[in-house]
Design a protein around this motif. Structure first.
Motif, short mmCIF file in Angstrom:
data_model
loop_
_atom_site.label_atom_id
_atom_site.label_comp_id
_atom_site.label_asym_id
_atom_site.label_seq_id
_atom_site.Cartn_x
_atom_site.Cartn_y
_atom_site.Cartn_z
N GLU A 54 0.83 -1.21 0.00
CA GLU A 54 0.00 0.00 0.00
C GLU A 54 0.86 1.25 0.00
O GLU A 54 0.60 2.20 -0.74
CB GLU A 54 -0.94 -0.01 1.20
N ASP A 55 1.92 1.25 0.82
CA ASP A 55 2.84 2.39 0.84
C ASP A 55 3.55 2.54 -0.50
O ASP A 55 3.73 3.64 -1.00
CB ASP A 55 3.87 2.24 1.96
N ALA A 56 3.96 1.42 -1.07
CA ALA A 56 4.67 1.45 -2.36
C ALA A 56 3.78 2.02 -3.46
O ALA A 56 4.25 2.81 -4.29
CB ALA A 56 5.16 0.05 -2.73
N GLU A 57 2.51 1.64 -3.48
CA GLU A 57 1.59 2.15 -4.50
C GLU A 57 1.45 3.66 -4.39
O GLU A 57 1.46 4.37 -5.39
CB GLU A 57 0.22 1.48 -4.37
N LYS A 58 1.34 4.16 -3.16
CA LYS A 58 1.22 5.61 -2.96
C LYS A 58 2.49 6.31 -3.43
O LYS A 58 2.43 7.32 -4.13
CB LYS A 58 0.96 5.93 -1.49
N ASN A 59 3.64 5.79 -3.02
CA ASN A 59 4.91 6.41 -3.38
C ASN A 59 5.18 6.31 -4.87
O ASN A 59 5.70 7.24 -5.48
CB ASN A 59 6.06 5.76 -2.61
N TRP A 60 4.84 5.17 -5.49
CA TRP A 60 5.08 4.99 -6.92
C TRP A 60 4.25 5.99 -7.72
O TRP A 60 4.73 6.59 -8.67
CB TRP A 60 4.77 3.56 -7.35
N PHE A 61 3.00 6.20 -7.33
CA PHE A 61 2.15 7.14 -8.05
C PHE A 61 2.75 8.53 -8.00
O PHE A 61 2.84 9.22 -9.02
CB PHE A 61 0.73 7.14 -7.48
N THR A 62 3.19 8.96 -6.81
CA THR A 62 3.77 10.29 -6.65
C THR A 62 5.04 10.42 -7.47
O THR A 62 5.26 11.41 -8.16
CB THR A 62 4.06 10.56 -5.16
N LEU A 63 5.89 9.40 -7.40
CA LEU A 63 7.15 9.41 -8.15
C LEU A 63 6.88 9.46 -9.65
O LEU A 63 7.50 10.23 -10.38
CB LEU A 63 7.96 8.17 -7.80
N HIS A 64 5.96 8.64 -10.11
CA HIS A 64 5.64 8.59 -11.53
C HIS A 64 5.06 9.92 -12.01
O HIS A 64 5.41 10.42 -13.08
CB HIS A 64 4.65 7.45 -11.81
N LEU A 65 4.20 10.53 -11.21
CA LEU A 65 3.63 11.82 -11.56
C LEU A 65 4.72 12.89 -11.67
O LEU A 65 4.74 13.67 -12.62
CB LEU A 65 2.57 12.23 -10.54
N ALA A 66 5.64 12.91 -10.71
CA ALA A 66 6.74 13.88 -10.74
C ALA A 66 7.61 13.66 -11.98
O ALA A 66 8.03 14.61 -12.64
CB ALA A 66 7.58 13.77 -9.48
N TRP A 67 7.87 12.39 -12.30
CA TRP A 67 8.67 12.07 -13.48
C TRP A 67 7.97 12.57 -14.75
O TRP A 67 8.60 13.17 -15.62
CB TRP A 67 8.89 10.55 -13.55
N LEU A 68 6.67 12.32 -14.85
CA LEU A 68 5.93 12.74 -16.04
C LEU A 68 5.94 14.26 -16.18
O LEU A 68 6.07 14.78 -17.29
CB LEU A 68 4.50 12.22 -15.99
#
Length: 144
Positions: A54-68
């Protein structure tokens, strides 16, 4: 750092977290206050693992959004430097790749194909995003 190296880093972090949680879980077994039955132990371990994902999904979304967002900014700067002819050529190429990715993804049959489908769907979105960015730049110049 590209998206693949970020994904590899995230996977490595997940592996380390899982190993750590499982180690912590087993280190605490047979201590007072810890689960006694096999079913309770199973539930506690699953709960720990679920929390990691659950923590990884939240962090991955934020990281991916910042990357995009960073990629979109860099793309915008790059497109502003291109000629209209080059923009139109890139736009046509991006459109053809977008269509090919979507068609290939629509033919997913097995679970391996489903994993490929998710990657291709992201590929489709990236190509489509590039196509749209080129189109917007051409339109802003009034040369559609």
């Amino acid at each position: 750092m590209n998206i693949q190296s970020i994904q590899n880093s995230v996977i490595n972090q997940l592996k380390q977290l899982l190993e750590s949680e499982i180690g912590d879980f087993f280190a605490g077994l047979d201590k007072p206050g810890e689960p006694a039955s096999t079913q309770e132990k199973h539930q506690v371990l699953l709960s720990r693992i679920k929390s990691i994902f659950e923590d990884a999904e939240k962090n991955w979304f934020t990281l991916h959004l910042a990357w995009l967002m960073r990629e979109e900014f860099n793309r915008s700067l790059m497109l502003q430097e291109m000629s209209v002819t080059s923009l139109k050529a890139l736009m046509n190429f991006a459109n053809s790749q977008s269509i090919a990715s979507k068609e290939y993804a629509m033919n997913a049959f097995s679970i391996d194909d489903l994993i490929s489908y998710n990657r291709l769907n992201l590929d489709f979105l990236n190509w489509n995003s590039l196509y749209t960015a080129c189109l917007n730049e051409v339109n802003q110049r009034g040369e559609a």
